[in-house]
Design an enzyme around this catalytic site. Structure first.
Site, PDB file in Angstrom:
ATOM      1  N   ASP A 180       0.845  -1.044   0.196  1.00 40.48           N
ATOM      2  CA  ASP A 180       0.078  -0.062   0.131  1.00 40.48           C
ATOM      3  C   ASP A 180       1.171   1.254   0.098  1.00 40.48           C
ATOM      4  OD1 ASP A 180      -1.443   2.319   0.503  1.00 40.48           O
ATOM      5  OD2 ASP A 180      -2.882   0.927   1.860  1.00 40.48           O
ATOM      6  N   HIS A 181       1.216   1.607  -1.234  1.00 45.72           N
ATOM      7  CA  HIS A 181       2.243   2.812  -1.424  1.00 45.72           C
ATOM      8  C   HIS A 181       2.193   4.160  -0.313  1.00 45.72           C
ATOM      9  CE1 HIS A 181      -0.347   4.368  -4.401  1.00 45.72           C
ATOM     10  NE2 HIS A 181       0.147   5.468  -4.064  1.00 45.72           N
ATOM     11  N   HIS A 243      -6.030   2.582   1.447  1.00 44.12           N
ATOM     12  CA  HIS A 243      -5.503   3.646   1.809  1.00 44.12           C
ATOM     13  C   HIS A 243      -5.840   4.527   2.972  1.00 44.12           C
ATOM     14  CE1 HIS A 243      -3.180   2.858  -1.964  1.00 44.12           C
ATOM     15  NE2 HIS A 243      -4.029   3.454  -2.635  1.00 44.12           N
TER      16      HIS A 243
HETATM   17  P1  NAD Z   1       0.964  -2.405 -17.266  1.00 41.87           P
HETATM   18  O1  NAD Z   1      -0.019  -2.907 -17.949  1.00 41.87           O
HETATM   19  O2  NAD Z   1       1.813  -1.226 -17.662  1.00 41.87           O
HETATM   20  O3  NAD Z   1       2.145  -3.805 -17.214  1.00 41.87           O
HETATM   21  C1  NAD Z   1       1.649  -5.106 -16.960  1.00 41.87           C
HETATM   22  C2  NAD Z   1       2.821  -5.980 -17.339  1.00 41.87           C
HETATM   23  O4  NAD Z   1       2.419  -7.251 -17.518  1.00 41.87           O
HETATM   24  C3  NAD Z   1       3.462  -5.790 -18.707  1.00 41.87           C
HETATM   25  O5  NAD Z   1       5.048  -5.757 -18.443  1.00 41.87           O
HETATM   26  C4  NAD Z   1       3.082  -6.981 -19.572  1.00 41.87           C
HETATM   27  O6  NAD Z   1       4.013  -7.311 -20.418  1.00 41.87           O
HETATM   28  C5  NAD Z   1       2.915  -8.081 -18.619  1.00 41.87           C
HETATM   29  N1  NAD Z   1       2.142  -9.129 -18.940  1.00 41.87           N
HETATM   30  C6  NAD Z   1       0.653  -9.096 -19.224  1.00 41.87           C
HETATM   31  N2  NAD Z   1       0.321 -10.236 -19.228  1.00 41.87           N
HETATM   32  C7  NAD Z   1       1.282 -11.129 -19.251  1.00 41.87           C
HETATM   33  C8  NAD Z   1       1.550 -12.617 -19.515  1.00 41.87           C
HETATM   34  N3  NAD Z   1       0.487 -13.309 -19.767  1.00 41.87           N
HETATM   35  N4  NAD Z   1       2.679 -13.069 -19.303  1.00 41.87           N
HETATM   36  C9  NAD Z   1       3.787 -12.130 -18.868  1.00 41.87           C
HETATM   37  N5  NAD Z   1       3.639 -10.880 -18.895  1.00 41.87           N
HETATM   38  C10 NAD Z   1       2.464 -10.233 -19.105  1.00 41.87           C
HETATM   39  O7  NAD Z   1       0.289  -2.492 -15.688  1.00 41.87           O
HETATM   40  P2  NAD Z   1       0.972  -1.717 -14.559  1.00 41.87           P
HETATM   41  O8  NAD Z   1       0.518  -0.220 -14.548  1.00 41.87           O
HETATM   42  O9  NAD Z   1       2.502  -1.550 -14.628  1.00 41.87           O
HETATM   43  O10 NAD Z   1       0.604  -2.071 -13.203  1.00 41.87           O
HETATM   44  C11 NAD Z   1       1.006  -3.465 -12.666  1.00 41.87           C
HETATM   45  C12 NAD Z   1       0.407  -3.811 -11.528  1.00 41.87           C
HETATM   46  O11 NAD Z   1       0.501  -2.610 -10.506  1.00 41.87           O
HETATM   47  C13 NAD Z   1      -1.242  -3.850 -11.303  1.00 41.87           C
HETATM   48  O12 NAD Z   1      -1.726  -4.892 -10.439  1.00 41.87           O
HETATM   49  C14 NAD Z   1      -1.618  -2.491 -11.094  1.00 41.87           C
HETATM   50  O13 NAD Z   1      -2.902  -2.313 -10.456  1.00 41.87           O
HETATM   51  C15 NAD Z   1      -0.343  -2.019  -9.896  1.00 41.87           C
HETATM   52  N6  NAD Z   1      -0.417  -0.772  -9.666  1.00 41.87           N
HETATM   53  C16 NAD Z   1       0.026   0.103 -10.717  1.00 41.87           C
HETATM   54  C17 NAD Z   1       0.426   1.588 -10.596  1.00 41.87           C
HETATM   55  C18 NAD Z   1       1.126   2.128 -11.343  1.00 41.87           C
HETATM   56  O14 NAD Z   1       1.578   3.320 -11.186  1.00 41.87           O
HETATM   57  N7  NAD Z   1       1.256   1.935 -12.794  1.00 41.87           N
HETATM   58  C19 NAD Z   1       0.089   1.954  -9.303  1.00 41.87           C
HETATM   59  C20 NAD Z   1      -0.589   0.973  -8.187  1.00 41.87           C
HETATM   60  C21 NAD Z   1      -0.544  -0.401  -8.542  1.00 41.87           C
END
Ligand code: NAD
Length: 493
Positions: A180-181, A243
């Site tokens: 939980d950042h 949060h």
């Molecule tokens: P994103 O869509 O940018 O990245 C997803 C990643 O998963 C990519 O690298 C993609 O290639 C990979 N992927 C998807 N399907 C795949 C498969 N079958 N096999 C292997 N790799 C696969 O998503 P994100 O924004 O980086 O978010 C990732 C997680 O972090 C999510 O759970 C999101 O809710 C959480 N999150 C993200 C942020 C943020 O700032 N981006 C903030 C809080 C939480």
């Protein structure tokens, strides 16, 4: 020989080509590298479906450091510890090459079998990955095995339980680090110090001296490109369940007997157990929801929520929540904890305002009112505290005036404040789970939220009900006004 600061580990990032990895994880790891926490004995494997070479991956990692001043100096050396493995997490066979690479790097960098798995991917993959990590023998090493997972942790209590059960097939509770950042933010961690290192504060920290507490997490942006996810989630699940309830539990908990993960967690859990669960009509009385409409902000016409990409044009999803929470224990009986969060609001800020009770009578003549004392904890964008007091206005007569005692970090200092992700990754490497959410907290929070969601799904509000650039629907103001209070202004300097 590794020094004391240095943490030895193989860090495998599932979703290594994604947004989170690029924007947060690589820069955070880089900061740990420059501070000496990561040094010679670490390696990072990035995995995702794309076919990338190690060289291309390292270029991407270096690009992610562009905004860091002076990064070019050590970027090459840092990136040389990064390896890429093309891998579909649903495909059992590719785990074999990933495992081989892991073992190879373990040996090459002498990592003592310490493994940290970071799931930076959509949560529907978490169970499968955890099971494969176990079944393919990734955790058959001598060192530690820890799993970091991102929110959302389930959609409700039932799905969270299912997710938890699938993770627990492979990892013990003490090996699971639920991010939980907000808990990694400097001033959230400072709540314990403000409370427990200052007798004048902790001795007033109860229902005899505090009138109400207000927690605001406001955002200026709309849903941006997260429409698909957000429309299924809404502000209640996206912000309040995790949060906000985490912040409330840190504010409300009893002093722990020691500052250990277990003792702090026990107190947070006890605070959450005392949170009054609302049912039926009470939900409408104490919880307000809103959805932003269209409107002009700073001369720019902004779309309504329902017009956003990947959002149902008739969506009933809330982009704003305000609520009055009650903690039914001796310390807090009768003290409302007002919370609010939303998108497309007037300011971007996270702030806690502790309102102290007024003095029993105003001795200072015919002035309208002495403003009550308020302790404001600024979480972001500013970090610090402000104490609002009354003093005498210089000159003739006994006229009072408000003054603020400020300890707010300047932007200069803030550059030295580690990012939340940096702190949390380091905590995980050190095995300190204090600022991660334990399953007991997650399950209690979901139980509370499910009761609200159950009522909201059966009823509709007149959405949209607030304008972009406002502080939410008028009902949110009425929620505090009917108790004789007002929202404390949110400052974003
Ligand atoms: P994103 O869509 O940018 O990245 C997803 C990643 O998963 C990519 O690298 C993609 O290639 C990979 N992927 C998807 N399907 C795949 C498969 N079958 N096999 C292997 N790799 C696969 O998503 P994100 O924004 O980086 O978010 C990732 C997680 O972090 C999510 O759970 C999101 O809710 C959480 N999150 C993200 C942020 C943020 O700032 N981006 C903030 C809080 C939480």
């Amino acid at each position: 020989m590794a020094d004391e600061l240095e943490q030895k580990a193989l860090i495998t990032i599932f979703g290594g080509t994604g947004d989170l990895a690029n924007r947060k994880l690589y820069p955070s790891l880089y900061h740990l590298f420059t501070k000496g926490y990561l040094k010679d004995h670490f390696a990072v494997i990035g995995t995702a479906r794309r076919e990338w070479s190690n060289e291309f991956f390292r270029e991407k990692v270096k690009e992610s450091l562009q905004d860091i001043e002076g990064a070019s100096e050590h970027a090459e050396e840092f990136a040389s510890h990064f390896y890429y493995q093309s891998h579909d997490v649903m495909d059992q066979e590719t785990y074999v090459s990933l495992k081989n690479l892991s073992d190879e790097l373990d040996e090459k960098y002498q990592l003592d079998g310490n493994r940290l798995f970071y799931l930076a991917m959509a949560p529907n993959f978490f169970g499968t990955i955890a099971r494969r990590i176990k079944s393919e023998g990734f955790t058959d090493t001598a060192g530690f095995h820890r799993l970091i997972i991102e929110k959302p942790f389930g959609h409700d209590l039932k799905s969270a339980e299912e997710l938890n059960n699938s993770l627990r097939e492979a990892f013990r509770e003490d090996e699971i680090y639920r991010i939980d950042h907000y808990l990694g933010k400097e001033m959230i961690q400072n709540i314990s110090v403000i409370r427990f290192a200052n007798s004048i504060i902790e001795s007033l920290w109860n229902n005899r001296y505090i009138d109400n507490i207000q927690v605001t997490l406001s955002e200026v942006l709309g849903v941006e490109d997260r429409g698909r996810y957000y429309d299924e989630s809404g502000a209640l699940r996206d912000m309040v369940q995790n949060h906000i309830l985490q912040i409330v539990s840190l504010l409300a908990m009893e002093p722990p007997i020691k500052l250990t993960t277990k003792e702090i967690r026990n107190e947070k859990v006890r605070a959450l157990r005392a949170l009054r669960v609302y049912e039926g009509k009470e939900v409408h009385q104490h919880f307000i929801r809103g959805q932003y409409g269209n409107g002009e902000v700073d001369g720019k016409e902004l779309k309504s929520y329902r017009e956003e990409e990947n959002v149902d044009p008739n969506s009933n999803t809330e982009t704003f929540v305000a609520a009055k929470l009650m903690i039914d224990n001796f310390r807090w009986a009768g003290v409302p904890f007002y919370i609010r969060t939303g998108k497309r609001l007037a300011t971007k800020a996270t702030q806690i305002a502790i309102h102290f009770k007024d003095v029993p009578m105003n001795l200072f003549g015919n002035q309208q009112s002495l403003g009550g004392n308020v302790l404001v904890i600024h979480i972001q964008p500013n970090e610090g505290i402000t104490l609002h007091l009354n003093v005498k206005e210089p000159g003739q007569g006994m006229v009072t005036m408000p003054v603020n005692l400020d300890y707010v970090h300047s932007s200069q200092d803030r550059m030295n404040t580690p990012e939340a992700y940096e702190k949390l990754i380091l905590d995980c490497l050190r095995g300190d789970a204090t600022y991660f959410s334990h399953w007991d907290e997650v399950s209690l929070s979901w139980n509370f939220i499910d009761h609200i969601a159950a009522v909201w799904t059966t009823t509709k509000d007149h959405f949209p009900n607030y304008k972009p650039g406002s502080m939410g629907p008028k009902e949110a103001d009425e929620l505090v006004q009917k108790d004789g209070f007002a929202w404390f202004p949110v400052v974003d300097e």
